[in-house]
Design a protein around this motif. Structure first.
Motif, mmCIF file in Angstrom:
data_model
loop_
_atom_site.group_PDB
_atom_site.id
_atom_site.type_symbol
_atom_site.label_atom_id
_atom_site.label_comp_id
_atom_site.label_asym_id
_atom_site.label_seq_id
_atom_site.Cartn_x
_atom_site.Cartn_y
_atom_site.Cartn_z
ATOM 1 N N LYS A 151 6.435 5.290 -9.007
ATOM 2 C CA LYS A 151 6.111 3.818 -9.103
ATOM 3 C C LYS A 151 5.820 3.583 -7.493
ATOM 4 N N LEU A 152 6.363 3.985 -6.773
ATOM 5 C CA LEU A 152 4.998 3.116 -5.598
ATOM 6 C C LEU A 152 4.208 4.286 -4.918
ATOM 7 N N LYS A 153 4.224 5.670 -5.149
ATOM 8 C CA LYS A 153 2.809 6.447 -4.686
ATOM 9 C C LYS A 153 1.759 5.900 -5.026
ATOM 10 N N PRO A 154 1.801 5.760 -6.349
ATOM 11 C CA PRO A 154 0.244 4.920 -6.761
ATOM 12 C C PRO A 154 -0.312 3.760 -6.192
ATOM 13 N N SER A 155 1.163 2.986 -6.173
ATOM 14 C CA SER A 155 0.892 1.497 -5.260
ATOM 15 C C SER A 155 -0.411 1.678 -4.123
ATOM 16 N N LEU A 156 0.896 2.579 -3.550
ATOM 17 C CA LEU A 156 0.534 3.109 -1.725
ATOM 18 C C LEU A 156 -0.763 3.473 -1.740
ATOM 19 N N GLN A 157 -0.702 4.888 -2.019
ATOM 20 C CA GLN A 157 -2.767 5.819 -2.828
ATOM 21 C C GLN A 157 -3.468 3.812 -2.639
ATOM 22 N N ARG A 158 -3.654 2.941 -3.832
ATOM 23 C CA ARG A 158 -4.583 1.575 -3.674
ATOM 24 C C ARG A 158 -4.051 1.351 -2.863
ATOM 25 N N GLY A 164 16.037 -4.647 1.069
ATOM 26 C CA GLY A 164 17.491 -4.409 0.424
ATOM 27 C C GLY A 164 16.460 -3.728 -1.209
ATOM 28 N N LYS A 165 17.048 -2.916 -1.935
ATOM 29 C CA LYS A 165 17.489 -2.244 -3.338
ATOM 30 C C LYS A 165 18.221 -3.751 -4.126
ATOM 31 N N PRO A 166 17.640 -3.562 -4.769
ATOM 32 C CA PRO A 166 15.292 -3.897 -5.601
ATOM 33 C C PRO A 166 14.678 -4.720 -5.057
ATOM 34 N N PHE A 167 13.788 -4.099 -5.029
ATOM 35 C CA PHE A 167 13.029 -4.807 -4.224
ATOM 36 C C PHE A 167 11.318 -4.732 -5.397
ATOM 37 N N HIS A 168 10.385 -5.892 -4.447
ATOM 38 C CA HIS A 168 8.948 -5.894 -5.335
ATOM 39 C C HIS A 168 8.390 -4.780 -4.907
ATOM 40 N N THR A 169 7.144 -3.982 -5.477
ATOM 41 C CA THR A 169 6.251 -3.260 -4.603
ATOM 42 C C THR A 169 5.378 -4.457 -3.825
ATOM 43 N N GLU A 170 5.144 -5.923 -3.892
ATOM 44 C CA GLU A 170 4.431 -6.794 -3.404
ATOM 45 C C GLU A 170 4.934 -6.527 -1.544
ATOM 46 N N GLU A 171 6.049 -6.957 -2.027
ATOM 47 C CA GLU A 171 6.982 -7.340 -0.579
ATOM 48 C C GLU A 171 6.921 -6.072 0.148
ATOM 49 N N LEU A 172 7.274 -4.585 -0.077
ATOM 50 C CA LEU A 172 6.663 -3.647 0.113
ATOM 51 C C LEU A 172 5.672 -3.553 1.138
ATOM 52 N N LEU A 173 4.395 -4.043 0.581
ATOM 53 C CA LEU A 173 3.508 -3.547 0.609
ATOM 54 C C LEU A 173 2.443 -4.898 1.983
ATOM 55 N N ASN A 219 -12.008 -5.506 5.856
ATOM 56 C CA ASN A 219 -10.606 -6.384 5.129
ATOM 57 C C ASN A 219 -9.167 -5.605 4.445
ATOM 58 N N LEU A 220 -8.776 -5.815 4.911
ATOM 59 C CA LEU A 220 -7.595 -4.513 3.791
ATOM 60 C C LEU A 220 -7.081 -4.874 3.217
ATOM 61 N N ASP A 221 -7.155 -6.526 2.621
ATOM 62 C CA ASP A 221 -6.540 -6.402 1.389
ATOM 63 C C ASP A 221 -7.893 -6.590 0.148
ATOM 64 N N SER A 222 -8.684 -6.432 0.762
ATOM 65 C CA SER A 222 -10.194 -5.918 -0.763
ATOM 66 C C SER A 222 -10.071 -5.092 -0.051
ATOM 67 N N GLN A 223 -10.680 -4.175 0.888
ATOM 68 C CA GLN A 223 -11.104 -3.108 0.675
ATOM 69 C C GLN A 223 -12.377 -2.505 0.818
ATOM 70 N N GLN A 224 -13.220 -4.369 1.306
ATOM 71 C CA GLN A 224 -14.533 -4.342 1.783
ATOM 72 C C GLN A 224 -14.477 -4.327 3.535
ATOM 73 N N ALA A 225 -15.369 -3.965 3.321
ATOM 74 C CA ALA A 225 -16.333 -3.990 4.631
ATOM 75 C C ALA A 225 -18.132 -4.750 4.286
ATOM 76 N N THR A 226 -17.787 -5.447 5.426
ATOM 77 C CA THR A 226 -19.025 -5.845 6.275
ATOM 78 C C THR A 226 -19.696 -6.084 6.774
ATOM 79 N N THR A 227 -21.202 -5.694 6.059
ATOM 80 C CA THR A 227 -22.080 -5.027 7.921
ATOM 81 C C THR A 227 -22.644 -6.584 9.024
ATOM 82 N N ALA A 228 -23.732 -6.037 9.306
ATOM 83 C CA ALA A 228 -23.847 -6.995 10.981
ATOM 84 C C ALA A 228 -25.005 -8.144 10.312
ATOM 85 N N SER A 229 -25.277 -7.200 9.023
ATOM 86 C CA SER A 229 -26.200 -8.101 8.233
ATOM 87 C C SER A 229 -26.021 -9.493 7.241
#
Length: 220
Positions: free
Chosen positions: A15-22, A100-109, A135-145
């Motif tokens: 369950k966790l590994k794909p969420s971490l990869q994303r 603590g277990k169990p936990f919500h994946t969103e909190e772990l991230l 932006n670490l949340d959206s995984q988008q970058a913004t250029t100088a322009s």
């Protein structure tokens, strides 16, 4: 960023590994204490998730050994929710956070991102250098322009590594270790392809080539 997940619950790992990869992490997994301790000592990770209830060797012993051997990678420990004494012992042994277990994946991230920011001396989920913003949340970058770029997983990991270590010189080997996962083909020459993609996005001089050393962000 490269992350070690030491957890013997295979359903939780699945369950966790794909969420971490994303989220942009290159994830390595150990399902017992012996392998987990070895990887934490011999390999270079940016973050570690450590379950305390492991077969062969418990997580608290592993953590103490890592700290004794001067391995200072941020560690988030996983414990049974009612095991308050384990949380106390873990923090005293050198853990940086616990959940603590169990936990919500969103909190772990969210906790992992907080640890990563603290390690890099940042206060928010934005990395910036030479008018480039990630932006670490959206995984988008913004250029100088002001253009917004949707990054692939590898591009995101690579740019994040550079922006988190903006003054360092990074060899192909180091970049490969923090971009690829263990089962991926680690052809360091492919790094050049992704370096050139980032240069196409942000300018040819955004990343400098240091002969026989590696790559470095252009310094101000």
């Amino acid at each position: 960023m490269r992350l070690l997940l030491v957890e013997d619950d295979h359903r939780l790992v699945a369950k966790l590994k794909p969420s971490l990869q994303r989220q942009g992490y290159a994830v390595e997994v150990a399902d017992n204490g012996i392998d987990g301790e070895f990887l934490g000592l011999e390999e270079d990770f940016d973050l570690i998730i450590l379950d305390l209830g492991l077969p062969q060797k418990n997580g608290l012993e592993i953590l103490r050994q890592w700290r004794h051997r001067q391995r200072q990678t941020p560690v988030l420990i996983l414990t049974a929710r009612d095991a308050w004494h384990e949380r106390v012992d873990g923090l005293k042994a050198g853990a940086d956070d616990y959940l603590g277990k169990p936990f919500h994946t969103e909190e772990l991230l969210a906790r992992l991102e907080a640890l990563a920011r603290r390690q890099a001396g940042q206060s928010q989920n934005l990395l910036q250098w030479n008018d480039v913003t990630l932006n670490l949340d959206s995984q988008q970058a913004t250029t100088a322009s002001g253009d917004t770029i949707d990054l692939t997983a590898i591009e995101f990991r690579l740019l994040r590594w550079f922006l988190s270590h903006p003054t360092g010189i990074h060899s192909k080997t180091v970049l490969s270790e923090h971009v690829y996962e263990e089962e991926d083909l680690r052809d360091s020459n492919v790094i050049e392809v992704y370096i050139n993609r980032l240069r196409q996005y942000f300018g040819r001089d955004f990343i400098e080539t240091r002969r026989r050393q590696g790559y470095r962000l252009r310094q101000p």
